[in-house]
Design a protein around this motif. Structure first.
Motif, PDB file in Angstrom:
ATOM      1  N   ASP A 121       0.882  -1.222  -0.038  1.00  4.89           N
ATOM      2  CA  ASP A 121      -0.077   0.062  -0.020  1.00  4.89           C
ATOM      3  C   ASP A 121       0.973   1.144   0.115  1.00  4.89           C
ATOM      4  OD1 ASP A 121      -2.244   1.742   0.072  1.00  4.89           O
ATOM      5  OD2 ASP A 121      -2.259   1.590   2.371  1.00  4.89           O
ATOM      6  N   THR A 122       1.114   1.882  -1.101  1.00  6.61           N
ATOM      7  CA  THR A 122       1.878   2.981  -1.326  1.00  6.61           C
ATOM      8  C   THR A 122       1.151   4.451  -1.235  1.00  6.61           C
ATOM      9  OG1 THR A 122       3.177   1.692  -2.897  1.00  6.61           O
ATOM     10  CG2 THR A 122       3.646   3.987  -2.973  1.00  6.61           C
ATOM     11  N   ALA A 123       1.537   5.184  -0.633  1.00  9.70           N
ATOM     12  CA  ALA A 123       1.130   6.659  -0.543  1.00  9.70           C
ATOM     13  C   ALA A 123       1.138   7.522  -1.887  1.00  9.70           C
ATOM     14  CB  ALA A 123       1.937   7.397   0.365  1.00  9.70           C
ATOM     15  N   PRO A 124       0.091   7.916  -1.909  1.00 10.08           N
ATOM     16  CA  PRO A 124      -0.144   8.635  -3.353  1.00 10.08           C
ATOM     17  C   PRO A 124       0.702  10.002  -3.396  1.00 10.08           C
ATOM     18  CG  PRO A 124      -2.011   8.995  -2.132  1.00 10.08           C
ATOM     19  CD  PRO A 124      -1.377   8.247  -1.310  1.00 10.08           C
TER      20      PRO A 124
ATOM     21  N   ARG B 220       9.006  10.489   2.083  1.00  5.28           N
ATOM     22  CA  ARG B 220      10.326   9.914   2.174  1.00  5.28           C
ATOM     23  C   ARG B 220      10.314   8.228   2.372  1.00  5.28           C
ATOM     24  NH1 ARG B 220      12.715  13.400   7.335  1.00  5.28           N
ATOM     25  NH2 ARG B 220      11.508  12.537   8.937  1.00  5.28           N
ATOM     26  N   ASP B 221       9.154   7.829   3.072  1.00  2.39           N
ATOM     27  CA  ASP B 221       8.742   6.421   3.271  1.00  2.39           C
ATOM     28  C   ASP B 221       7.400   6.338   2.792  1.00  2.39           C
ATOM     29  OD1 ASP B 221       8.560   3.715   4.082  1.00  2.39           O
ATOM     30  OD2 ASP B 221       8.441   4.068   6.212  1.00  2.39           O
ATOM     31  N   PRO B 222       7.314   5.786   1.411  1.00  4.94           N
ATOM     32  CA  PRO B 222       6.045   5.647   0.708  1.00  4.94           C
ATOM     33  C   PRO B 222       5.109   4.469   1.131  1.00  4.94           C
ATOM     34  CG  PRO B 222       7.548   4.868  -0.363  1.00  4.94           C
ATOM     35  CD  PRO B 222       8.318   5.483   0.751  1.00  4.94           C
ATOM     36  N   THR B 223       5.636   3.717   2.094  1.00  5.49           N
ATOM     37  CA  THR B 223       4.807   2.551   2.423  1.00  5.49           C
ATOM     38  C   THR B 223       3.917   2.626   3.325  1.00  5.49           C
ATOM     39  OG1 THR B 223       6.553   0.844   1.492  1.00  5.49           O
ATOM     40  CG2 THR B 223       4.885   0.054   2.979  1.00  5.49           C
ATOM     41  N   ARG B 224       2.594   2.693   3.265  1.00  2.00           N
ATOM     42  CA  ARG B 224       1.580   2.745   4.434  1.00  2.00           C
ATOM     43  C   ARG B 224       1.166   1.378   5.098  1.00  2.00           C
ATOM     44  NH1 ARG B 224      -3.021   6.522   1.684  1.00  2.00           N
ATOM     45  NH2 ARG B 224      -3.248   4.803   0.293  1.00  2.00           N
ATOM     46  N   SER B 225       1.396   0.263   4.515  1.00  2.00           N
ATOM     47  CA  SER B 225       1.157  -0.843   4.863  1.00  2.00           C
ATOM     48  C   SER B 225       1.381  -2.229   3.952  1.00  2.00           C
ATOM     49  CB  SER B 225      -0.519  -1.192   5.261  1.00  2.00           C
ATOM     50  OG  SER B 225      -1.431  -1.049   4.012  1.00  2.00           O
TER      51      SER B 225
ATOM     52  N   HIS C 173      -6.827 -18.400   1.518  1.00  2.00           N
ATOM     53  CA  HIS C 173      -6.768 -19.167   2.786  1.00  2.00           C
ATOM     54  C   HIS C 173      -6.393 -18.601   4.065  1.00  2.00           C
ATOM     55  CE1 HIS C 173      -7.829 -21.967  -0.084  1.00  2.00           C
ATOM     56  NE2 HIS C 173      -6.577 -22.574  -0.463  1.00  2.00           N
ATOM     57  N   LEU C 174      -5.344 -17.632   3.781  1.00  2.00           N
ATOM     58  CA  LEU C 174      -4.817 -16.832   4.881  1.00  2.00           C
ATOM     59  C   LEU C 174      -4.339 -15.390   4.437  1.00  2.00           C
ATOM     60  CD1 LEU C 174      -3.224 -17.243   7.683  1.00  2.00           C
ATOM     61  CD2 LEU C 174      -1.198 -17.518   6.192  1.00  2.00           C
ATOM     62  N   ILE C 175      -4.762 -14.610   5.177  1.00  2.28           N
ATOM     63  CA  ILE C 175      -4.658 -13.096   4.771  1.00  2.28           C
ATOM     64  C   ILE C 175      -4.029 -12.303   6.043  1.00  2.28           C
ATOM     65  CG2 ILE C 175      -5.979 -11.085   4.402  1.00  2.28           C
ATOM     66  CD1 ILE C 175      -8.533 -13.147   3.699  1.00  2.28           C
ATOM     67  N   VAL C 176      -2.925 -11.657   5.937  1.00  2.70           N
ATOM     68  CA  VAL C 176      -2.139 -10.988   6.855  1.00  2.70           C
ATOM     69  C   VAL C 176      -2.190  -9.368   6.540  1.00  2.70           C
ATOM     70  CG1 VAL C 176       0.046 -10.914   8.310  1.00  2.70           C
ATOM     71  CG2 VAL C 176      -1.071 -12.971   7.496  1.00  2.70           C
ATOM     72  N   HIS C 177      -2.630  -8.446   7.215  1.00  2.00           N
ATOM     73  CA  HIS C 177      -2.455  -7.203   7.000  1.00  2.00           C
ATOM     74  C   HIS C 177      -1.546  -6.525   8.053  1.00  2.00           C
ATOM     75  CE1 HIS C 177      -3.833  -2.696   6.998  1.00  2.00           C
ATOM     76  NE2 HIS C 177      -3.434  -3.019   5.739  1.00  2.00           N
ATOM     77  N   SER C 178      -0.452  -5.773   7.784  1.00  2.00           N
ATOM     78  CA  SER C 178       0.394  -5.059   8.655  1.00  2.00           C
ATOM     79  C   SER C 178       0.367  -3.424   8.255  1.00  2.00           C
ATOM     80  CB  SER C 178       1.893  -5.690   8.627  1.00  2.00           C
ATOM     81  OG  SER C 178       2.704  -4.986   9.546  1.00  2.00           O
ATOM     82  N   ASP C 179       0.110  -2.708   9.450  1.00  2.00           N
ATOM     83  CA  ASP C 179       0.269  -1.226   9.164  1.00  2.00           C
ATOM     84  C   ASP C 179       0.554  -0.788  10.584  1.00  2.00           C
ATOM     85  OD1 ASP C 179      -1.980  -1.559  10.715  1.00  2.00           O
ATOM     86  OD2 ASP C 179      -3.427  -0.502   9.188  1.00  2.00           O
ATOM     87  N   TYR C 180       0.162   0.422  10.834  1.00  2.00           N
ATOM     88  CA  TYR C 180       0.791   1.323  11.876  1.00  2.00           C
ATOM     89  C   TYR C 180       0.111   0.690  13.344  1.00  2.00           C
ATOM     90  CZ  TYR C 180      -4.035   3.257  11.378  1.00  2.00           C
ATOM     91  OH  TYR C 180      -5.322   3.648  11.093  1.00  2.00           O
ATOM     92  N   GLU C 181      -0.853  -0.207  13.018  1.00  2.00           N
ATOM     93  CA  GLU C 181      -1.355  -0.629  14.375  1.00  2.00           C
ATOM     94  C   GLU C 181      -0.950  -2.075  14.909  1.00  2.00           C
ATOM     95  OE1 GLU C 181      -5.841  -1.099  14.507  1.00  2.00           O
ATOM     96  OE2 GLU C 181      -6.033   1.040  14.674  1.00  2.00           O
ATOM     97  N   GLY C 182      -0.024  -2.553  13.945  1.00  2.00           N
ATOM     98  CA  GLY C 182       0.555  -3.884  13.989  1.00  2.00           C
ATOM     99  C   GLY C 182       0.329  -4.880  12.912  1.00  2.00           C
ATOM    100  N   CYS C 183       0.511  -6.025  13.288  1.00  2.00           N
ATOM    101  CA  CYS C 183       0.073  -7.352  12.252  1.00  2.00           C
ATOM    102  C   CYS C 183      -1.123  -8.049  12.645  1.00  2.00           C
ATOM    103  CB  CYS C 183       1.288  -8.028  12.372  1.00  2.00           C
ATOM    104  SG  CYS C 183       1.288  -9.305  10.877  1.00  2.00           S
TER     105      CYS C 183
END
Length: 250
Positions: A78-81, A85-90, A137-147
Motif C-alpha cells: 500500500d503506497t502513499a499517493p 520519504r517512506d512511501p509504504t503505508r501498509s 486461505h490466509l490473509i495478513v495485514h500489517s500497518d501502524y496498528e501492528g500485524c
C-alpha cells in the motif's frame, strides 16, 4: 499512529485490507518456482471474497497454474499517493489457490465490476492480459496498528472504503495547492503533536491521516471527522472545519 481521540471510529483491519486491494498498488505474485511483479495490480474482490488479478499473457506463472490450480502468495504494498520519504503505508499478504478464469467467466466478472466501478484497466482483458482468481486461505495485514491475521470470512464481510480510488488525486491536490491547510490542521489539533513537516498520508470516510516528517523520524496522526462522511464534498467541508478555514476551498 497518534489517535487524537481514543474513542473515535477508524476502519477495521479487514476494511483496511479490502481498501488496499481497491487501489492500484504494486503487487508481487510468488509461487514455488516463479515470481511476478505488477507495478499497478488490476485487482478486484468479489462478494464471495475471491480476489481477481489480471496477469500478462504467456507469463510463466500462467503455465505453472495449469488446469488444477496452484498455491501462491500475493503481496500488496500500500503506497502513499504523495512523494513521502517512506512511501509504504501498509503491507497485505494473501495466500491461496490461483486458477485461471475461463474466457467467458472472466468477461462476465469484468462486466460485473464495470457496472459498479468504471475501472478502464479491465479493458486490457483479452488484449494482453489474462484473469486469474485467488481463493484466499490466509490473509495478513500489517500497518501502524501492528500485524493482523484476518479470517477469510472476516475479510469477505468487510467493505473497502468508498474513497479508495479518489483519495490519490485529492491528497496530491492538498499537498501541492494547499500547504496552508495542512499547517492549519496541525495548529488546530486538540492535542500537541511532534514537530515535523505535515504531509497528507491518507483519507477515508472516518478521518484524515497526516504524516509529520521531522528530524527525529516520521510520526503519523489520524484526525477523526466529527461524523462518517458520504461524499467528497463532505470531506472538504470536514477538513475546512478542522483547519479553522470555513471559507477555504480544498
Amino acid at each position: 499512529m497518534v489517535l487524537l481521540s481514543p474513542h473515535s471510529l477508524a476502519p477495521s483491519p479487514a476494511e483496511r485490507a479490502r481498501s488496499v486491494l481497491s487501489r492500484p498498488n504494486p503487487a508481487t505474485v510468488t509461487t514455488a518456482h516463479v515470481s511476478l511483479h505488477l507495478t499497478g495490480a488490476v485487482c478486484h474482490t468479489t462478494a464471495e471474497g475471491e480476489v481477481t488479478l489480471l496477469l500478462p499473457d504467456q507469463h510463466r506463472v500462467l503455465a505453472e497454474i495449469g488446469e488444477g490450480g496452484l498455491e501462491a502468495t500475493v503481496e500488496f504494498t500500500d503506497t502513499a499517493p504523495v512523494d513521502l520519504r517512506d512511501p509504504t503505508r501498509s503491507l497485505l499478504w494473501i495466500i491461496g489457490d490461483l486458477r485461471i478464469a475461463p474466457p467467458a467467466q472472466a468477461r462476465g466478472r469484468a462486466l460485473a465490476v464495470l457496472a459498479e466501478d468504471p475501472d478502464e484497466r479491465l479493458l486490457d482483458l483479452g488484449h494482453g492480459r489474462t484473469m486469474v482468481v485467488m481463493d484466499p486461505h490466509l490473509i495478513v495485514h500489517s500497518d501502524y496498528e501492528g500485524c493482523h491475521l484476518l479470517h477469510p470470512e472476516e475479510f469477505t464481510e468487510a467493505a473497502a472504503d468508498p474513497f479508495g480510488r479518489w483519495e490519490g488525486p485529492w491528497l496530491r491536490h492538498l499537498e501541492d495547492d494547499h500547504p496552508d491547510v495542512l499547517r492549519a490542521l496541525v495548529a488546530h489539533c486538540p492535542a500537541p503533536l511532534p514537530q515535523g513537516r505535515p504531509r497528507p498520508l491518507g483519507v477515508d470516510r472516518h478521518g484524515l491521516c497526516l504524516r509529520l516528517e521531522g528530524p527525529d523520524g516520521d510520526h503519523d496522526v489520524r484526525i477523526p471527522f466529527r461524523r462518517l462522511v458520504r461524499t467528497p464534498h463532505d470531506i472538504a467541508h470536514e477538513v475546512r472545519e478542522m483547519a479553522g478555514l470555513d471559507r477555504h476551498r480544498c
